[in-house]
Scaffold this active site. Structure first.
Site, PDB file in Angstrom:
ATOM      1  N   SER A  13      -1.289   8.712   1.600  1.00 38.69           N
ATOM      2  CA  SER A  13      -1.706   9.096   2.953  1.00 38.69           C
ATOM      3  C   SER A  13      -0.508   9.155   3.902  1.00 38.69           C
ATOM      4  CB  SER A  13      -2.805   8.179   3.488  1.00 38.69           C
ATOM      5  OG  SER A  13      -2.361   6.855   3.566  1.00 38.69           O
ATOM      6  N   ASP A  56       4.836   2.122   5.424  1.00 37.17           N
ATOM      7  CA  ASP A  56       4.696   3.286   4.547  1.00 37.17           C
ATOM      8  C   ASP A  56       5.302   4.531   5.190  1.00 37.17           C
ATOM      9  OD1 ASP A  56       3.273   1.398   3.196  1.00 37.17           O
ATOM     10  OD2 ASP A  56       1.307   2.265   3.615  1.00 37.17           O
ATOM     11  N   GLU A  81      -2.993   7.476  11.296  1.00 37.01           N
ATOM     12  CA  GLU A  81      -3.751   6.650  10.332  1.00 37.01           C
ATOM     13  C   GLU A  81      -4.716   5.721  11.075  1.00 37.01           C
ATOM     14  OE1 GLU A  81      -2.647   6.406   6.772  1.00 37.01           O
ATOM     15  OE2 GLU A  81      -4.228   4.987   6.259  1.00 37.01           O
TER      16      GLU A  81
HETATM   17  C1  GLA Z   1      -0.651  -0.747   3.390  1.00 35.29           C
HETATM   18  C2  GLA Z   1      -0.279  -0.476   4.850  1.00 35.29           C
HETATM   19  C3  GLA Z   1       1.113  -0.992   5.169  1.00 35.29           C
HETATM   20  C4  GLA Z   1       1.276  -2.450   4.737  1.00 35.29           C
HETATM   21  C5  GLA Z   1       0.777  -2.653   3.307  1.00 35.29           C
HETATM   22  C6  GLA Z   1       0.746  -4.102   2.915  1.00 35.29           C
HETATM   23  O1  GLA Z   1       0.176  -0.027   2.529  1.00 35.29           O
HETATM   24  O2  GLA Z   1      -0.328   0.907   5.108  1.00 35.29           O
HETATM   25  O3  GLA Z   1       1.374  -0.853   6.534  1.00 35.29           O
HETATM   26  O4  GLA Z   1       0.653  -3.314   5.633  1.00 35.29           O
HETATM   27  O5  GLA Z   1      -0.536  -2.129   3.112  1.00 35.29           O
HETATM   28  O6  GLA Z   1       2.023  -4.614   2.880  1.00 35.29           O
END
Ligand code: GLA
Length: 389
Positions: A126, A170, A158
């Protein structure tokens, strides 16, 4: 090549050539899980699995989005962008809305996107979709936003269009990745530092549990709230604690009763995980992969027992890795409740590792194991030439 297929699909669909072709990678995270929204540290890298975009302004008042993977078209008036029932479109519409919120006019455009980041596997498909479009629109509209701004806009997309109150990791990883480097981000100051990671000396093997993290978004938001509750209580006693990043292990322990069993466990996990990222970076810089791997195992144990975001299948995979020869470390990755484990494996043991973990996993869960060997690549980029024949 996927980029070519996406570009060809654009021409078939819209009878035009795209003006821009963009590659937006997924990410791995070596360590530092659920620390980003606690203003802590993470250590991700962009990988060779990516979402590709072919895009062009269409001089109309309609935006047309085509998902190459779903073979589905979604159209919307360019100015009236709302989240709707087509989930894949929401990630893109959320990004358009962020440009509009900044007062930037987004005229109608045509876009085809698709790639090979497995969905629901904890590899941030995503974020790749959001960051790829944010980058592409920035180029097409010549808005000259910097990458950190684009990362924040993608994160907001998001939050607002997918309903997950994610941290920045991410989107940051997808936009700031560099070939052969992992990057430590301080999620408070947004300072970051690259560390070389040589995947020809130590392979990154991802083991896909095959369990889609369907619980992830609701439980994810719950974990965020639990952390916020922890901070509110800690702050009453220690005013300097603005986030769990500032709290010490002793402070959390001292308030065990007031915090309550569950919130206390969540807080201890975050405090310890931040310390592990720091230690892990130190080990990485010293070339000590054994010690680095131990931090990964400890991270998994914390995610399993204290933060409670693992699941049986992920635990089976990590336990199997722990007894396999040639594995430096392993842990679940991303939000949790399914998706992939990340395993650091000695190059000459990779085949044997994959063989043995696949058979153990099948035996214990009945699920056939999919594995990916991944390399560390550059973050979001425009591909030249835009039209590949
Ligand atoms: C998902 C979220 C991130 C982070 C991870 C856990 O990937 O998008 O922002 O919080 O979980 O580390």
């Amino acid at each position: 090549m996927l980029a070519e297929s996406v570009s060809a699909a654009f021409q078939r669909q819209f009878h035009h050539t795209p003006t821009l072709l963009v590659r937006a990678p997924g990410r791995v995270n070596l360590i530092g899980e659920h620390t980003d929204y606690n203003a802590g540290f993470v250590l991700p890298a962009a990988i060779d699995k990516a979402i590709y975009f072919a895009i062009r302004l269409n001089n109309t008042a309609t935006t047309q989005l085509y998902s190459y993977d779903n073979q589905a078209l979604y159209t919307t008036p360019a100015t009236e962008v709302q989240p709707g029932a087509t989930l894949w479109a929401n990630y893109l519409l959320g990004v358009v809305a962020q440009f509009q919120k900044r007062g930037i006019q987004v005229p109608g455009f045509d876009c085809v996107f698709g790639g090979n980041v497995p969905i629901g596997a904890g590899l941030s498909s995503s974020a790749a979709v959001e960051c790829g479009l944010a980058f592409a629109l920035d180029q097409l509209l010549e808005t000259q936003l910097d990458r950190m701004t684009l990362a924040h806009m993608a994160q907001k997309a998001e939050h607002e269009f997918a309903g997950v109150q994610c941290g920045l990791m991410d989107q940051f990883a997808s936009l700031f990745g560099q070939a052969g480097q992992v990057v430590r981000l301080d999620c408070r100051s947004l300072a970051y530092e690259y560390f070389p990671f040589d995947t020809s000396a130590c392979h990154i093997v991802l083991c896909n549990s095959g369990v889609k993290h369907s619980l992830a978004s609701s439980e994810y938001n719950t974990r965020r709230q639990e952390c916020e509750r922890g901070v509110a209580i800690l702050q009453q006693h220690y005013p300097a604690v603005q986030s769990l990043r500032d709290a010490t292990w002793e402070q959390v322990q001292a308030l065990r009763e007031e915090l309550g069993e569950v919130v206390c466990r969540r807080c201890l996990y975050v405090v310890e995980e931040n310390l592990r990222v720091e230690a892990a970076c130190h080990h990485l810089a010293a070339g000590n992969l054994q010690a680095f791997g131990q931090e990964m195992y400890a991270s998994h144990a914390g995610l399993r027992d204290q933060y409670e975001v693992s699941c049986r299948e992920l635990d089976v995979l990590v336990a199997a890795a722990q007894t396999a020869p040639g594995v430096f470390g392993a842990r679940m990755m991303g939000g949790g409740f399914g998706g992939c484990t990340i395993n650091l494996v000695e190059v000459n043991q990779v085949e044997e590792f994959i063989r043995s973990i696949s058979s153990q996993y099948k035996q214990q869960t009945g699920i056939p194991l999919e594995t990916y060997q991944t390399t560390i690549m550059a973050g979001v980029e425009a591909l030249e030439p835009a039209v590949v024949h």
